[in-house]
Scaffold this motif. Sequence first.
Motif, PDB file in Angstrom:
ATOM      1  N   MET A 144       0.826  -1.187   0.000  1.00  0.00           N
ATOM      2  CA  MET A 144       0.000   0.000   0.000  1.00  0.00           C
ATOM      3  C   MET A 144       0.872   1.253   0.000  1.00  0.00           C
ATOM      4  SD  MET A 144      -3.198   0.680  -0.111  1.00  0.00           S
ATOM      5  CE  MET A 144      -4.717   0.701   0.734  1.00  0.00           C
ATOM      6  N   ALA A 145       2.026   1.191   0.662  1.00  0.00           N
ATOM      7  CA  ALA A 145       2.910   2.353   0.739  1.00  0.00           C
ATOM      8  C   ALA A 145       3.459   2.718  -0.639  1.00  0.00           C
ATOM      9  CB  ALA A 145       4.050   2.088   1.706  1.00  0.00           C
ATOM     10  N   ASP A 146       3.580   1.738  -1.541  1.00  0.00           N
ATOM     11  CA  ASP A 146       4.092   2.007  -2.887  1.00  0.00           C
ATOM     12  C   ASP A 146       3.022   2.551  -3.824  1.00  0.00           C
ATOM     13  OD1 ASP A 146       6.535   1.094  -2.039  1.00  0.00           O
ATOM     14  OD2 ASP A 146       6.294  -0.916  -2.880  1.00  0.00           O
ATOM     15  N   THR A 147       1.758   2.460  -3.422  1.00  0.00           N
ATOM     16  CA  THR A 147       0.664   2.939  -4.258  1.00  0.00           C
ATOM     17  C   THR A 147       0.582   4.460  -4.145  1.00  0.00           C
ATOM     18  OG1 THR A 147      -0.548   0.904  -3.786  1.00  0.00           O
ATOM     19  CG2 THR A 147      -1.806   2.726  -4.720  1.00  0.00           C
ATOM     20  N   PRO A 148       0.572   5.148  -5.289  1.00  0.00           N
ATOM     21  CA  PRO A 148       0.454   6.612  -5.229  1.00  0.00           C
ATOM     22  C   PRO A 148      -0.819   7.043  -4.500  1.00  0.00           C
ATOM     23  CG  PRO A 148       1.039   5.894  -7.444  1.00  0.00           C
ATOM     24  CD  PRO A 148       0.713   4.655  -6.655  1.00  0.00           C
ATOM     25  N   ARG A 149      -0.732   8.136  -3.802  1.00  0.00           N
ATOM     26  CA  ARG A 149      -1.871   8.640  -3.039  1.00  0.00           C
ATOM     27  C   ARG A 149      -3.094   8.864  -3.928  1.00  0.00           C
ATOM     28  NH1 ARG A 149       2.432  11.570  -0.798  1.00  0.00           N
ATOM     29  NH2 ARG A 149       2.881  10.876   1.313  1.00  0.00           N
ATOM     30  N   PHE A 150      -2.863   9.377  -5.129  1.00  0.00           N
ATOM     31  CA  PHE A 150      -3.999   9.603  -6.018  1.00  0.00           C
ATOM     32  C   PHE A 150      -4.718   8.291  -6.323  1.00  0.00           C
ATOM     33  CE2 PHE A 150      -6.144   9.684 -10.073  1.00  0.00           C
ATOM     34  CZ  PHE A 150      -7.029  10.743  -9.870  1.00  0.00           C
ATOM     35  N   ASP A 151      -3.996   7.227  -6.548  1.00  0.00           N
ATOM     36  CA  ASP A 151      -4.625   5.930  -6.838  1.00  0.00           C
ATOM     37  C   ASP A 151      -5.449   5.441  -5.652  1.00  0.00           C
ATOM     38  OD1 ASP A 151      -3.461   6.027  -9.318  1.00  0.00           O
ATOM     39  OD2 ASP A 151      -1.879   4.566  -8.858  1.00  0.00           O
ATOM     40  N   ARG A 152      -4.947   5.674  -4.440  1.00  0.00           N
ATOM     41  CA  ARG A 152      -5.702   5.281  -3.246  1.00  0.00           C
ATOM     42  C   ARG A 152      -6.965   6.132  -3.108  1.00  0.00           C
ATOM     43  NH1 ARG A 152      -1.665   5.445   1.541  1.00  0.00           N
ATOM     44  NH2 ARG A 152      -0.575   6.886   0.178  1.00  0.00           N
ATOM     45  N   LEU A 153      -6.814   7.436  -3.402  1.00  0.00           N
ATOM     46  CA  LEU A 153      -7.975   8.331  -3.372  1.00  0.00           C
ATOM     47  C   LEU A 153      -9.007   7.910  -4.418  1.00  0.00           C
ATOM     48  CD1 LEU A 153      -9.473  10.834  -2.394  1.00  0.00           C
ATOM     49  CD2 LEU A 153      -8.067  12.181  -3.987  1.00  0.00           C
ATOM     50  N   ALA A 154      -8.550   7.613  -5.619  1.00  0.00           N
ATOM     51  CA  ALA A 154      -9.459   7.202  -6.702  1.00  0.00           C
ATOM     52  C   ALA A 154     -10.153   5.887  -6.348  1.00  0.00           C
ATOM     53  CB  ALA A 154      -8.692   7.075  -8.014  1.00  0.00           C
ATOM     54  N   ALA A 155      -9.444   4.970  -5.701  1.00  0.00           N
ATOM     55  CA  ALA A 155     -10.056   3.696  -5.296  1.00  0.00           C
ATOM     56  C   ALA A 155     -11.133   3.939  -4.235  1.00  0.00           C
ATOM     57  CB  ALA A 155      -8.995   2.733  -4.778  1.00  0.00           C
TER      58      ALA A 155
END
Length: 175
Positions: free
Chosen positions: A1-12
């Motif tokens: 999860m730490a490697d996932t860009p913040r925008f991708d987490r927000l979009a998810a």
Amino acid sequence: MADTPRFDRLAAAAARYGEASLDNYALVRSLAEKVSTGFCRYLGSGKKCVFLVPAEGPFAPVDHGSGAFSVSGKGFLPLAPIKFGLAVRVSDTGDWIRIVLAAEKQGPDLDVSIIGGRDFSFRLPVEDERLQDFFAVLFEHLTDWFNDRADHYADGSYGGGGMGFEFIHADEDQV
């Protein structure tokens, strides 16, 4: 999860919210359509006697489709309780009344409030027998409103207060 860009987490997270809000809308709309068609059959009218209408503002006794729901036209579909109106024919001469309902999912139930009246819970999925119980509550709500006001008048008072009903008259060729 730490490697996932913040925008991708927000979009998810936004996508998850969007799916839930769409599910909520579909659930409430499905119930509203069942209530609209079923309540007319329950009343036993030979004419179309119930339409989905907006919960607020002007309305005509015609099916307003998605415009009948409080989340209509909001852009990003909000995840919140949804209101809708029912226009119910109350006479043979074209008089209609609007009942406003609010629905929200609470765990395994869909709770429906008749604005100015009782609350009612449906266990999901909604069963036909439970719909019949709800139709009896709607019928009682309407008849009590008319009878209470007529009783108040007979007793020398107009009764004051209201239950949020709005009347309109529509000629047969308008319906």
